[in-house]
Design a protein around this motif. Structure first.
Motif, PDB file in Angstrom:
ATOM      1  N   LYS A 173     -21.486   5.243  53.561  1.00  0.00           N
ATOM      2  CA  LYS A 173     -21.851   6.445  54.304  1.00  0.00           C
ATOM      3  C   LYS A 173     -22.942   7.190  53.557  1.00  0.00           C
ATOM      4  O   LYS A 173     -23.090   7.051  52.339  1.00  0.00           O
ATOM      5  CB  LYS A 173     -20.633   7.353  54.466  1.00  0.00           C
ATOM      6  CG  LYS A 173     -19.558   6.764  55.340  1.00  0.00           C
ATOM      7  CD  LYS A 173     -18.427   7.772  55.463  1.00  0.00           C
ATOM      8  CE  LYS A 173     -17.296   7.207  56.288  1.00  0.00           C
ATOM      9  NZ  LYS A 173     -16.162   8.126  56.333  1.00  0.00           N
ATOM     10  N   ARG A 174     -23.651   8.014  54.285  1.00  0.00           N
ATOM     11  CA  ARG A 174     -24.706   8.819  53.671  1.00  0.00           C
ATOM     12  C   ARG A 174     -24.101   9.954  52.872  1.00  0.00           C
ATOM     13  O   ARG A 174     -23.009  10.430  53.153  1.00  0.00           O
ATOM     14  CB  ARG A 174     -25.612   9.412  54.751  1.00  0.00           C
ATOM     15  CG  ARG A 174     -26.426   8.367  55.464  1.00  0.00           C
ATOM     16  CD  ARG A 174     -27.236   8.968  56.567  1.00  0.00           C
ATOM     17  NE  ARG A 174     -27.968  10.152  56.099  1.00  0.00           N
ATOM     18  CZ  ARG A 174     -28.659  10.941  56.889  1.00  0.00           C
ATOM     19  NH1 ARG A 174     -28.708  10.700  58.176  1.00  0.00           N
ATOM     20  NH2 ARG A 174     -29.300  11.970  56.415  1.00  0.00           N
ATOM     21  N   GLY A 175     -24.816  10.447  51.890  1.00  0.00           N
ATOM     22  CA  GLY A 175     -24.411  11.620  51.135  1.00  0.00           C
ATOM     23  C   GLY A 175     -23.555  11.292  49.927  1.00  0.00           C
ATOM     24  O   GLY A 175     -23.305  10.139  49.590  1.00  0.00           O
ATOM     25  N   ARG A 176     -23.092  12.343  49.278  1.00  0.00           N
ATOM     26  CA  ARG A 176     -22.287  12.203  48.073  1.00  0.00           C
ATOM     27  C   ARG A 176     -20.875  11.781  48.454  1.00  0.00           C
ATOM     28  O   ARG A 176     -20.299  12.314  49.390  1.00  0.00           O
ATOM     29  CB  ARG A 176     -22.253  13.543  47.349  1.00  0.00           C
ATOM     30  CG  ARG A 176     -21.535  13.511  46.043  1.00  0.00           C
ATOM     31  CD  ARG A 176     -21.616  14.861  45.383  1.00  0.00           C
ATOM     32  NE  ARG A 176     -20.974  14.800  44.086  1.00  0.00           N
ATOM     33  CZ  ARG A 176     -21.349  15.479  43.033  1.00  0.00           C
ATOM     34  NH1 ARG A 176     -22.362  16.292  43.143  1.00  0.00           N
ATOM     35  NH2 ARG A 176     -20.719  15.376  41.886  1.00  0.00           N
ATOM     36  N   PRO A 177     -20.301  10.822  47.718  1.00  0.00           N
ATOM     37  CA  PRO A 177     -18.936  10.400  48.049  1.00  0.00           C
ATOM     38  C   PRO A 177     -17.939  11.515  47.735  1.00  0.00           C
ATOM     39  O   PRO A 177     -18.176  12.326  46.840  1.00  0.00           O
ATOM     40  CB  PRO A 177     -18.712   9.177  47.166  1.00  0.00           C
ATOM     41  CG  PRO A 177     -19.679   9.317  46.060  1.00  0.00           C
ATOM     42  CD  PRO A 177     -20.856  10.052  46.610  1.00  0.00           C
ATOM     43  N   PRO A 178     -16.808  11.574  48.442  1.00  0.00           N
ATOM     44  CA  PRO A 178     -15.822  12.628  48.174  1.00  0.00           C
ATOM     45  C   PRO A 178     -15.144  12.413  46.835  1.00  0.00           C
ATOM     46  O   PRO A 178     -15.065  11.293  46.333  1.00  0.00           O
ATOM     47  CB  PRO A 178     -14.834  12.490  49.334  1.00  0.00           C
ATOM     48  CG  PRO A 178     -14.987  11.102  49.813  1.00  0.00           C
ATOM     49  CD  PRO A 178     -16.408  10.713  49.547  1.00  0.00           C
ATOM     50  N   LYS A 179     -14.648  13.535  46.254  1.00  0.00           N
ATOM     51  CA  LYS A 179     -13.947  13.442  44.976  1.00  0.00           C
ATOM     52  C   LYS A 179     -12.630  12.714  45.186  1.00  0.00           C
ATOM     53  O   LYS A 179     -11.950  12.923  46.180  1.00  0.00           O
ATOM     54  CB  LYS A 179     -13.638  14.835  44.438  1.00  0.00           C
ATOM     55  CG  LYS A 179     -14.772  15.494  43.740  1.00  0.00           C
ATOM     56  CD  LYS A 179     -14.262  16.771  43.094  1.00  0.00           C
ATOM     57  CE  LYS A 179     -15.314  17.384  42.221  1.00  0.00           C
ATOM     58  NZ  LYS A 179     -14.832  18.611  41.599  1.00  0.00           N
ATOM     59  N   SER A 180     -12.290  11.882  44.222  1.00  0.00           N
ATOM     60  CA  SER A 180     -11.000  11.200  44.326  1.00  0.00           C
ATOM     61  C   SER A 180      -9.928  12.094  43.707  1.00  0.00           C
ATOM     62  O   SER A 180     -10.208  12.910  42.823  1.00  0.00           O
ATOM     63  CB  SER A 180     -11.054   9.852  43.621  1.00  0.00           C
ATOM     64  OG  SER A 180     -11.331  10.044  42.247  1.00  0.00           O
ATOM     65  N   SER A 181      -8.682  11.934  44.145  1.00  0.00           N
ATOM     66  CA  SER A 181      -7.613  12.794  43.658  1.00  0.00           C
ATOM     67  C   SER A 181      -7.169  12.400  42.257  1.00  0.00           C
ATOM     68  O   SER A 181      -6.659  13.213  41.505  1.00  0.00           O
ATOM     69  CB  SER A 181      -6.428  12.763  44.621  1.00  0.00           C
ATOM     70  OG  SER A 181      -5.957  11.426  44.724  1.00  0.00           O
ATOM     71  N   THR A 182      -7.335  11.133  41.847  1.00  0.00           N
ATOM     72  CA  THR A 182      -6.966  10.707  40.500  1.00  0.00           C
ATOM     73  C   THR A 182      -8.213  10.595  39.667  1.00  0.00           C
ATOM     74  O   THR A 182      -9.225  10.043  40.113  1.00  0.00           O
ATOM     75  CB  THR A 182      -6.248   9.342  40.547  1.00  0.00           C
ATOM     76  OG1 THR A 182      -7.127   8.387  41.135  1.00  0.00           O
ATOM     77  CG2 THR A 182      -4.965   9.440  41.352  1.00  0.00           C
ATOM     78  N   PRO A 183      -8.193  11.088  38.464  1.00  0.00           N
ATOM     79  CA  PRO A 183      -9.396  10.966  37.631  1.00  0.00           C
ATOM     80  C   PRO A 183      -9.659   9.509  37.264  1.00  0.00           C
ATOM     81  O   PRO A 183      -8.723   8.748  36.984  1.00  0.00           O
ATOM     82  CB  PRO A 183      -9.090  11.807  36.396  1.00  0.00           C
ATOM     83  CG  PRO A 183      -7.609  11.996  36.381  1.00  0.00           C
ATOM     84  CD  PRO A 183      -7.132  11.818  37.795  1.00  0.00           C
ATOM     85  N   ALA A 184     -10.904   9.111  37.260  1.00  0.00           N
ATOM     86  CA  ALA A 184     -11.269   7.714  37.004  1.00  0.00           C
ATOM     87  C   ALA A 184     -10.997   7.341  35.553  1.00  0.00           C
ATOM     88  O   ALA A 184     -10.361   6.333  35.270  1.00  0.00           O
ATOM     89  CB  ALA A 184     -12.731   7.497  37.341  1.00  0.00           C
ATOM     90  N   ALA A 185     -11.503   8.123  34.645  1.00  0.00           N
ATOM     91  CA  ALA A 185     -11.301   7.813  33.231  1.00  0.00           C
ATOM     92  C   ALA A 185     -10.933   9.100  32.523  1.00  0.00           C
ATOM     93  O   ALA A 185     -11.803   9.853  32.096  1.00  0.00           O
ATOM     94  CB  ALA A 185     -12.556   7.205  32.632  1.00  0.00           C
ATOM     95  N   ALA A 186      -9.612   9.380  32.364  1.00  0.00           N
ATOM     96  CA  ALA A 186      -9.173  10.602  31.693  1.00  0.00           C
ATOM     97  C   ALA A 186      -9.287  10.399  30.187  1.00  0.00           C
ATOM     98  O   ALA A 186      -8.966   9.328  29.672  1.00  0.00           O
ATOM     99  CB  ALA A 186      -7.737  10.916  32.083  1.00  0.00           C
ATOM    100  N   PRO A 187      -9.739  11.414  29.453  1.00  0.00           N
ATOM    101  CA  PRO A 187      -9.830  11.257  27.999  1.00  0.00           C
ATOM    102  C   PRO A 187      -8.425  11.183  27.389  1.00  0.00           C
ATOM    103  O   PRO A 187      -7.478  11.705  27.939  1.00  0.00           O
ATOM    104  CB  PRO A 187     -10.567  12.521  27.558  1.00  0.00           C
ATOM    105  CG  PRO A 187     -10.353  13.501  28.657  1.00  0.00           C
ATOM    106  CD  PRO A 187     -10.191  12.696  29.902  1.00  0.00           C
TER     107      PRO A 187
END
Length: 182
Positions: free
Chosen positions: A142-156
């Protein structure tokens, strides 16, 4: 609420524009007459007949006559306009003179507002909006910025020790050495 035009007029008192013109003619000053001079002249001629709102009526009719062109205001002095003077222009640039149209000419209808639509190919296949993204030229996303995911991708990883507070940490003073000779 009564307006200036709703004032009852005395039968013997002429209308205010006539009173003002008569006062200016009687004063006959070269540079024009001030509002207070005109008021004094009207009061001297028609003292007992004037209404209580004389000052308000005078101001209103002087402004009205100035706007209509019956009087000219020059340096706070009202005077009759010069009959030989050219008419006053309005603000802005004057319009260009229009060339006369030939007889029998009918002008075309005005163009519609906005940008004209793109020409369409009548032989092209109709493509739905959902197929446009996946067809040929698109990447499938889709066009535009992708929506934020609810789980963090890489948590410190969790830090060891006490949790950090908000804001800038306090400044640490260096340790002071012991005085020599003590």
């Amino acid at each position: 609420m009564a307006t200036v035009e709703d004032q009852p007029a005395n039968s013997s008192l002429p209308q205010y524009p006539e009173l003002i013109m008569a006062a200016i003619e009687e004063l006959n000053e070269k540079g024009g007459s001030t509002k207070s001079d005109i008021s004094r002249q009207i009061e001297a001629a028609h003292g007992g007949e004037l209404p209580g709102s004389h000052a308000t009526l005078l101001t209103h009719y002087l402004d009205k006559m100035k706007q209509s062109g019956q009087l000219v205001l020059v340096k706070n002095n009202y005077m009759k306009p010069d009959p030989n003077a050219p008419p006053r222009r309005g603000r802005g640039r004057p319009p260009k003179p229009k060339a006369p149209l030939p007889p029998g000419y009918v002008p075309p209808p005005p163009r519609p507002r906005g940008r004209p639509p793109k020409p369409r190919d009548p032989f092209a296949p109709v493509v739905s909006p959902m197929k446009k993204a996946s067809a040929g030229g698109g990447s499938g996303r889709k066009r535009g910025r992708p929506p934020k995911s609810s789980t963090p991708a890489a948590a410190p990883p969790p830090a060891s020790g006490p949790p950090r507070g908000r804001g800038r940490p306090p400044k640490v003073n260096p340790a002071v050495a012991a005085p020599v000779g003590a």
